[in-house]
Enzyme design. Structure first.
Site, PDB file in Angstrom:
ATOM      1  N   CYS A 131       0.850  -1.191   0.000  1.00 25.15           N
ATOM      2  CA  CYS A 131       0.000   0.000   0.000  1.00 25.15           C
ATOM      3  C   CYS A 131       0.888   1.243   0.000  1.00 25.15           C
ATOM      4  O   CYS A 131       1.851   1.340   0.766  1.00 25.15           O
ATOM      5  CB  CYS A 131      -0.892   0.000   1.241  1.00 25.15           C
ATOM      6  SG  CYS A 131      -1.792   1.540   1.491  1.00 25.15           S
ATOM      7  N   CYS A 153      -4.642   0.678   0.097  1.00 24.66           N
ATOM      8  CA  CYS A 153      -5.580  -0.278   0.691  1.00 24.66           C
ATOM      9  C   CYS A 153      -7.006   0.074   0.305  1.00 24.66           C
ATOM     10  O   CYS A 153      -7.400   1.240   0.363  1.00 24.66           O
ATOM     11  CB  CYS A 153      -5.502  -0.221   2.218  1.00 24.66           C
ATOM     12  SG  CYS A 153      -4.014  -0.919   2.904  1.00 24.66           S
TER      13      CYS A 153
END
Lengths: 227, 256, 286
Positions: free
Chosen positions: C237, C262
């Protein structure tokens, strides 16, 4: 091998006013193994009808038709088919095959349906086609496009592919030249020597003289004579 | 020998009308039986009753199952009958699109029955599908094409491959060559004959085409108005028909 | 409190839906028909999930709604407000705080516990639908466990793409019996379905409810030589640096710039609050 007792045949033509044609009465015939019997009589006397009754192609109105141990008049379809596969061969005047199937396979088919290995079946087919002078170039083609004489020879090769104990021959030498006629007569003689019981129709008198042991005039089976 | 299929007194009615009635016969392993008759004679009704697609109103249809021997398929529970339909039975429809999944590739069509009985190896399924495409003379390069891109004859051959892949013992065929032009028909007939012989299949073929049954069927059943009017060896029924209707049927065929 | 009955639906309707839910829990993976009601939102916006949530919520519950993992998208915000207004329940964005979580297309990254309920919004509950359009036939196929067709779909995937290309709504088999559509969650989430929480699925337009009790065995369908692979984008992420979370690709400019973050916003925020940093946050700081 082939034994007919009191066989009669009637055609009922339902769509032509229910006309009933009695064409055969009390036909008796016995052909032991190794014998060739010629059916004679004028055209329409019932030679082919008798052959067809033996083959199970026509329904006998009465009587018994024994081929080996099987009574053709009483047998179930599958029993007749088994008889035709294993015991009773028939060389008709006309070739009836699935279009598109190569000649070699047409000839090998009776062996294949007996479960003979494909190699062996095709080798046997090739041998017969060779003896009957069908050019090898034609073996891969469908016989439907062949000339009448060629088709006749393919038909004979197919009929002789398996060594049937009983054989029905309908004009096997018609429309053949001298060389091929000789081949066919030799095939018949070989079959007889193996013990094959043969019933045949031969218009070719010389051929009849040569291969047949007896002649039966089917005119004797017609109802008018019997009556 | 135990018959593969033993049909006893099967009847099907559409309200007051007779679909088919009083049908009884035994079919032995390796036998091919033709059912002929004009449109509306009840031949398709009978076929659908035998194959479990239509509920019969009366009668028994015993099939010689691999595990339990002869069982009445009309009294079987539906899951069992449908399992038979995926394994030991096959049904070839007249219109290939009734028997194929048109949105699924040729390989998927052939593989479906394998997956339905538990095949879970993609490579094996695909190899099997490829083998069967070859047997029905469809080029292996077409394996990922949808049947919508196939000709009528190819679709029919694909349908046959899809049905035979699980090694059925009994094949029901409803006018398998109907709607195909004659040259394609001939090829299909030849193919079916070879498969029937090589695989030892038993088959029941419904058709109105007497030439088809002469080439494919060992035995023949002639139907008229829901009744079986004549049955016997194929060439005997065609060459020496006994019943008035069969005589009419045989004499109505155009000679070429 | 408002003039609405608790959670909008009348008591009889909620009882009817609860009966369907209980039946669904008793037969995991089986699609239970129910008399879906008109809801004050269009079909496709989660009417099935909303009805299940309405029948499930109690005044003591804490409610969370996510849409593709996010708490702050229109769909999530409107449904959360809907229940704030009609049920006056507590709402939260924190996964661990919630007792009932309604979701569209994701399972939260944080493992759920036995005292939580996850409610899925389902557009098309029938996994066999696109292969067999006849409902009468698909119901029979479920009843008789005839699932060969499901593998035909996967076969088609492999033959066309070289691998199973189905990336979401990936079919599963429940307790070795029913084949079930897990709603359009990414296949990455499929393994999470064997969880401690109760999972309820509501399809409003299609009028079906199905369910998974806690710890139900859920197996993603596959082939021996093409096993199920719950893959995701091969990146960490960009914001929190998480290596094992499901990521959204975000296009940042028209020069081909993009970032992976995310999809579970609550998860990402918590990680960042705990001091985790991704490459993008590092760049921004520098």
């Amino acid at each position: 091998m082939i034994k007919l007792s009191n066989v009669s045949k009637v055609f009922t033509l339902h769509n032509q006013g229910g006309t009933v044609l009695e064409v055969m009465r009390c036909a008796n015939l016995f052909v032991p193994a190794g014998e060739c019997v010629a059916l004679t009589g004028v055209s329409g006397a019932g030679k082919s009808t008798l052959m067809r009754i033996i083959y199970g192609n026509y329904v006998a109105a009465a009587g018994e038709v024994l081929v080996g141990d099987t009574d053709v008049t009483q047998a179930e379809p599958r029993e007749i088919l088994q008889l035709r596969r294993e015991t009773l061969g028939y060389v008709s005047q006309f070739l009836r095959v699935v279009p598109r199937v190569p000649t070699l396979e047409v000839v090998a088919e009776p062996l294949l349906s007996l479960g003979v290995d494909e190699q062996k079946a095709k080798a046997r087919a090739a041998e017969l086609l060779g003896r009957l002078n069908i050019p090898e170039a034609l073996w891969g083609l469908s016989p439907t496009t062949f000339s009448g004489g060629e088709q006749q020879r393919v038909n004979i090769a197919r009929g002789f592919a398996h060594n049937f104990p009983a054989l029905l021959l309908d004009e096997p030498t018609a429309s053949l030249d001298a060389t091929n006629r000789e081949v066919v007569l030799t095939l018949i003689e070989e079959a007889k020597a193996r013990g094959t019981a043969i019933v045949g129709i031969f218009h070719d008198e010389a051929a009849r003289e040569r291969v047949c042991d007896r002649e039966i005039d089917v005119t004797g089976f017609s109802p008018q004579v019997a009556a | 020998m135990t018959p593969l299929l033993s049909v006893k007194d099967v009847a099907k009615y559409y309200g007051p009308h007779i679909g088919c009635t009083d049908v009884s016969f035994d079919l032995y392993p390796g036998e091919v039986m033709g059912i002929v008759g004009e449109s509306g004679s009840g031949k398709s009704t009978l076929l659908n009753c035998l194959a479990g697609h239509l509920p019969a109103d009366r009668g028994e249809v015993f099939f010689d199952t691999r595990v339990d021997g002869p069982r009445d398929t009309l009294k079987m529970r539906e899951p069992e009958r449908r399992l038979l339909g995926r394994t030991d039975w096959a049904f070839v429809h007249q219109h290939a699109r009734d028997g194929l999944r048109m949105g699924v590739s040729a390989g998927g069509n052939v593989g479906e029955r394998l997956m339905a009985v538990g095949a879970r190896n993609y490579g094996d399924i695909r190899a099997n599908a490829q083998d069967w495409l070859g047997r029905v003379e469809i080029d292996a390069s077409r394996i990922d094409d949808r049947p919508t891109t196939f000709s009528g004859g190819m679709q029919q051959r694909l349908q046959i491959a899809r049905n035979l892949v699980t090694g059925p013992r009994l094949v029901f065929m409803d006018e398998p060559t109907g709607g195909l032009d004659v040259s394609v028909q001939a090829r299909l007939l030849d193919l079916l004959r070879g498969l029937v012989r090589d695989l030892g299949l038993s088959a029941i073929i419904v058709t109105h085409d007497l030439a088809v049954v002469r080439l494919l069927a060992d035995r023949l059943m002639v139907m008229k108005s829901g009744h079986v009017v004549e049955s016997g060896l194929t060439d005997q029924v065609l060459d020496d028909p006994q019943h008035a209707y069969t005589q009419l049927l045989v004499s109505s065929v155009l000679q070429v | 409190m408002t003039d609405y009955n608790f959670a909008y639906l009348d008591e009889q309707t909620k009882r009817m839906i609860r009966r369907a839910i209980l039946k669904g829990l008793a037969i995991p993976g089986y699609q239970v028909p129910f008399a879906s009601r008109e809801m004050p939102m269009p079909y496709g916006w989660g009417t099935g999930g909303v009805q299940v949530s309405a029948a499930t919520l109690t005044p003591d519950d804490t409610f969370k709604v996510i849409d593709q993992g996010a708490d702050d998208t229109t769909n999530a915000v409107s449904i959360r407000q809907f229940f704030e207004k009609t049920a006056d329940v507590e709402t939260t964005t924190e996964t661990s705080e919630a007792t009932v979580i309604q979701t569209r297309h994701r399972i939260p990254e944080e493992p759920l516990s036995e005292d939580q309920i996850l409610v899925y919004q389902v557009p098309i509950p029938e996994p066999l639908r696109f292969l067999e359009p006849r409902e009468t036939e698909t119901r029979k196929m479920h009843a008789l466990e005839e699932y060969g067709l499901m593998h035909v779909k996967l076969y088609e995937d492999i033959s066309r793409h070289g691998h199973i290309a189905t990336a979401y709504a990936y079919p599963v088999k429940v307790e070795g019996r029913y084949v079930m559509d897990p709603s359009p969650i990414p296949k990455f989430d499929n393994p999470k379905m064997e969880m401690a929480a109760i999972q309820l699925f509501g399809a409003g337009r299609e009028q079906r409810i199905y369910a998974l009790p806690p710890y139900t065995k859920v197996v993603s369908l596959d082939f021996e030589d093409h096993p199920f692979d719950p893959s995701k984008a091969p990146h960490p992420c960009g914001l929190c640096g998480a290596e094992h979370s499901y990521l959204d690709e975000v296009i940042t400019d028209d020069q081909g710039g993009r970032m992976f973050v995310c999809s579970d916003t609550d998860y990402c925020e918590k990680r960042r609050a705990a001091g985790h940093v991704g490459t993008l946050t590092q760049e921004a700081a520098a």
